[in-house]
Design a protein around this motif. Structure first.
Motif, short mmCIF file in Angstrom:
data_model
loop_
_atom_site.label_atom_id
_atom_site.label_comp_id
_atom_site.label_asym_id
_atom_site.label_seq_id
_atom_site.Cartn_x
_atom_site.Cartn_y
_atom_site.Cartn_z
N GLU A 124 -5.75 -5.66 4.24
CA GLU A 124 -5.15 -5.79 2.90
C GLU A 124 -6.17 -6.04 1.80
O GLU A 124 -6.10 -5.46 0.72
CB GLU A 124 -4.10 -6.91 2.90
CG GLU A 124 -2.89 -6.66 3.79
CD GLU A 124 -3.09 -7.12 5.24
OE1 GLU A 124 -2.10 -7.14 5.98
OE2 GLU A 124 -4.23 -7.46 5.62
N GLU B 286 -2.60 5.71 7.82
CA GLU B 286 -1.68 4.56 7.85
C GLU B 286 -0.44 4.98 8.63
O GLU B 286 0.42 5.70 8.13
CB GLU B 286 -1.31 4.13 6.42
CG GLU B 286 -0.56 2.81 6.38
CD GLU B 286 -0.45 2.22 4.98
OE1 GLU B 286 -0.08 1.03 4.88
OE2 GLU B 286 -0.74 2.93 4.00
N ARG C 95 -11.21 -6.62 -11.00
CA ARG C 95 -10.91 -7.38 -9.78
C ARG C 95 -10.16 -8.66 -10.15
O ARG C 95 -10.62 -9.44 -10.99
CB ARG C 95 -12.20 -7.67 -9.01
CG ARG C 95 -12.89 -6.41 -8.53
CD ARG C 95 -14.19 -6.69 -7.81
NE ARG C 95 -13.97 -7.34 -6.52
CZ ARG C 95 -14.97 -7.67 -5.70
NH1 ARG C 95 -16.22 -7.42 -6.03
NH2 ARG C 95 -14.70 -8.26 -4.55
N ARG D 190 -8.60 -3.35 -0.51
CA ARG D 190 -8.27 -2.59 -1.73
C ARG D 190 -8.81 -3.27 -2.99
O ARG D 190 -8.87 -2.63 -4.05
CB ARG D 190 -6.75 -2.42 -1.85
CG ARG D 190 -6.16 -1.57 -0.73
CD ARG D 190 -4.79 -1.03 -1.09
NE ARG D 190 -4.15 -0.33 0.01
CZ ARG D 190 -4.37 0.94 0.34
NH1 ARG D 190 -5.25 1.66 -0.34
NH2 ARG D 190 -3.73 1.51 1.35
N THR E 77 -14.86 -1.47 -4.22
CA THR E 77 -14.04 -0.30 -4.50
C THR E 77 -12.79 -0.44 -3.64
O THR E 77 -12.65 -1.41 -2.90
CB THR E 77 -14.80 1.00 -4.14
OG1 THR E 77 -14.03 2.13 -4.57
CG2 THR E 77 -15.05 1.12 -2.64
N ASP E 78 -11.85 0.49 -3.74
CA ASP E 78 -10.73 0.53 -2.79
C ASP E 78 -11.30 1.09 -1.50
O ASP E 78 -11.44 2.31 -1.33
CB ASP E 78 -9.60 1.41 -3.33
CG ASP E 78 -8.43 1.51 -2.37
OD1 ASP E 78 -8.59 1.21 -1.17
OD2 ASP E 78 -7.34 1.92 -2.81
N ARG E 79 -11.66 0.20 -0.59
CA ARG E 79 -12.40 0.62 0.60
C ARG E 79 -11.57 1.46 1.55
O ARG E 79 -12.12 2.26 2.32
CB ARG E 79 -12.99 -0.60 1.31
CG ARG E 79 -14.16 -1.20 0.55
CD ARG E 79 -14.75 -2.43 1.21
NE ARG E 79 -16.00 -2.79 0.56
CZ ARG E 79 -16.65 -3.93 0.77
NH1 ARG E 79 -16.16 -4.82 1.62
NH2 ARG E 79 -17.78 -4.19 0.15
N ILE E 80 -10.27 1.30 1.55
CA ILE E 80 -9.42 2.13 2.42
C ILE E 80 -9.47 3.58 1.93
O ILE E 80 -9.71 4.51 2.72
CB ILE E 80 -7.98 1.59 2.45
CG1 ILE E 80 -7.96 0.23 3.16
CG2 ILE E 80 -7.04 2.59 3.14
CD1 ILE E 80 -6.63 -0.48 3.12
N TYR E 81 -9.28 3.78 0.63
CA TYR E 81 -9.36 5.13 0.06
C TYR E 81 -10.74 5.73 0.30
O TYR E 81 -10.87 6.89 0.72
CB TYR E 81 -9.06 5.08 -1.45
CG TYR E 81 -9.32 6.38 -2.17
CD1 TYR E 81 -8.37 7.40 -2.16
CD2 TYR E 81 -10.52 6.59 -2.85
CE1 TYR E 81 -8.61 8.60 -2.81
CE2 TYR E 81 -10.77 7.79 -3.50
CZ TYR E 81 -9.81 8.79 -3.49
OH TYR E 81 -10.06 9.97 -4.12
N GLU F 108 0.52 -1.07 6.61
CA GLU F 108 -0.66 -1.92 6.86
C GLU F 108 -1.21 -1.81 8.29
O GLU F 108 -1.94 -2.68 8.76
CB GLU F 108 -0.35 -3.40 6.53
CG GLU F 108 0.09 -3.64 5.09
CD GLU F 108 -0.93 -3.23 4.03
OE1 GLU F 108 -2.11 -3.04 4.36
OE2 GLU F 108 -0.52 -3.09 2.87
#
Length: 407
Positions: free
Chosen positions: A311, A337, A99, A314, A318-322, A341
């Motif tokens: 934004e 998406e 991070r 990520r 973790t990469d929360r979007i993924y 964004e």
């Protein structure tokens, strides 16, 4: 790996939830307390592992600050070690060391701190060698990556001999967290000004004060979601203030659109069901920790919604979007998406007879998907991940009548 099974349950009797204390408030107050000459009276500190980690480090002051997976703790203690002119190594879990921290390190270096990267440039682990002489009192910092970098600099600003002026560049994200930091500093006697993009903090001393940490609005969000997704039920969440310093109190407004009526009374808030108005879109720039909760809620109750301001997701635990995209897909919902964004939640139309949720070492993934039990049986991998912010979460689930079985 531990897995728990949450039995399906759609109707809930009135239940009182004794929420945990705010991790965000606790971690800020702990740093302010450590920088105050004199004795503060701090009460109701969070049980969250992140907060307990900071308490342990501040009390024992070891040569190596191992923050585990606590991002706030890493950032605040980096600035703390510099301003107190200490020689410390700061490290954490493998994910913590992925991070970024470069924006904070550059800001600290620009005012005179000596900090070295021990591995990859821009990332922990770090070697901090104090701040012997202030070399600048005006700096520029990006506002669009993490507000924690800005909060870390603000809390040490009063102790800098020349004070500090921070000019924020670009889009300012999580503004409410910066405001929380400044208001807590003000509570402990610090004067500041924030005009346009410039925050000025003169040189001054923190003053001893009494402070009780509020209950955690981020933790409250999962109970709002449960009421929204349930067929019937009401909950009373203890210890929440209507005029809160916490940005995640925005959940009241959001859930008003998704079928939850909030009534503040008796030192908390009563949640009851009401008609769903719909949430066409929402900007999570200033409350990104609510995004998972709201995405799952919309997916469960069948409401399309467009999200922006994601934004920072990520670079979280973790990469929360993924992670959201993967887990929503398990019950035929989507997070797409649709523009750069801009993400659209496309709800589920068919529900499997059970869903197994992978939690990605992320406490908020485990808790955000709990309300799915209103529609189907849910299996949650690595349930102890909630200890990061809400160790009593599963115990509180049982208070509502949810049946939990370890597999």
């Amino acid at each position: 790996m531990d897995i728990i099974e949450l039995s399906q349950k759609s109707n809930f009797n009135y239940t009182e939830i004794p929420l945990p204390s705010s991790k965000s408030e606790s971690n800020r107050v702990l740093i302010i307390d450590a920088l105050t000459k004199g004795q503060n009276k701090i009460s109701n500190l969070a049980e969250a592992r992140d907060t307990q980690t900071m308490i342990g480090i501040l009390q024992t002051n070891p040569p190596i600050y191992d923050v585990l997976d606590a991002g706030t703790t890493m950032r605040f203690l980096t600035a703390y070690a510099a301003i107190t002119n200490q020689h410390k190594v700061l490290t954490g879990t493998p994910r913590m060391c992925q991070r970024p921290i470069g924006i904070l390190v550059e800001a600290l270096r620009s005012v005179g701190a000596e900090i070295h990267y021990m591995n990859e440039e821009g990332f922990p682990p770090l070697a901090v060698h104090g701040l012997k002489q202030q070399t600048a009192h005006q700096i520029k910092m990006r506002g669009d990556v993490s507000s924690q970098y800005i909060s870390a600099m603000l809390m040490i600003a009063p102790l800098l001999p020349k004070g500090l002026e921070i000019e924020l560049e670009g889009k300012i994200g999580s503004r409410t967290y910066i405001e929380m930091t400044l208001e807590l500093m003000k509570h402990f006697g610090i004067q500041y000004s924030w005009e346009d993009r410039k925050i000025r903090v003169p040189h001054q001393d923190y003053q001893p004060a009494t402070f009780s940490v509020e209950s955690d609005w981020s933790g409250a969000s999962y109970w709002f979601s449960l009421v929204a997704c349930a067929d019937s039920g009401s909950l009373f969440l203890k210890g929440l203030k209507e005029n809160s310093l916490q940005g995640d109190a925005k959940i009241v407004e959001i859930m008003d659109h998704l079928g939850v009526k909030s009534t503040f009374k008796n030192g908390g808030v009563l949640l009851e069901k009401q008609a769903v108005k719909g949430l066409d879109s929402f900007d999570f720039t200033h409350c990104p920790d609510l995004a998972q909760t709201v995405a799952v809620t919309c997916a469960i109750i069948g409401k399309n919604s467009k999200f922006t301001g994601l934004e920072s997701l990520r670079i979280k635990e973790t990469d929360r979007i993924y992670a959201l995209q993967q887990e929503l897909g398990k019950f035929n919902a989507k997070l797409e998406e649709v523009e750069p964004e801009v993400f659209q939640v496309i709800p589920s139309v068919t529900m499997p007879h059970e869903v197994q949720i992978h939690t990605y070492d992320d406490h908020r993934m485990a808790m955000a998907f709990m309300p799915l039990l209103t529609k189907t049986k849910v299996l949650v991998e690595d349930p102890d991940v909630v200890n990061k912010s809400y160790p009593s979460f599963w115990k509180h689930c049982k208070l509502t009548g949810i049946q939990i079985q370890y597999l």
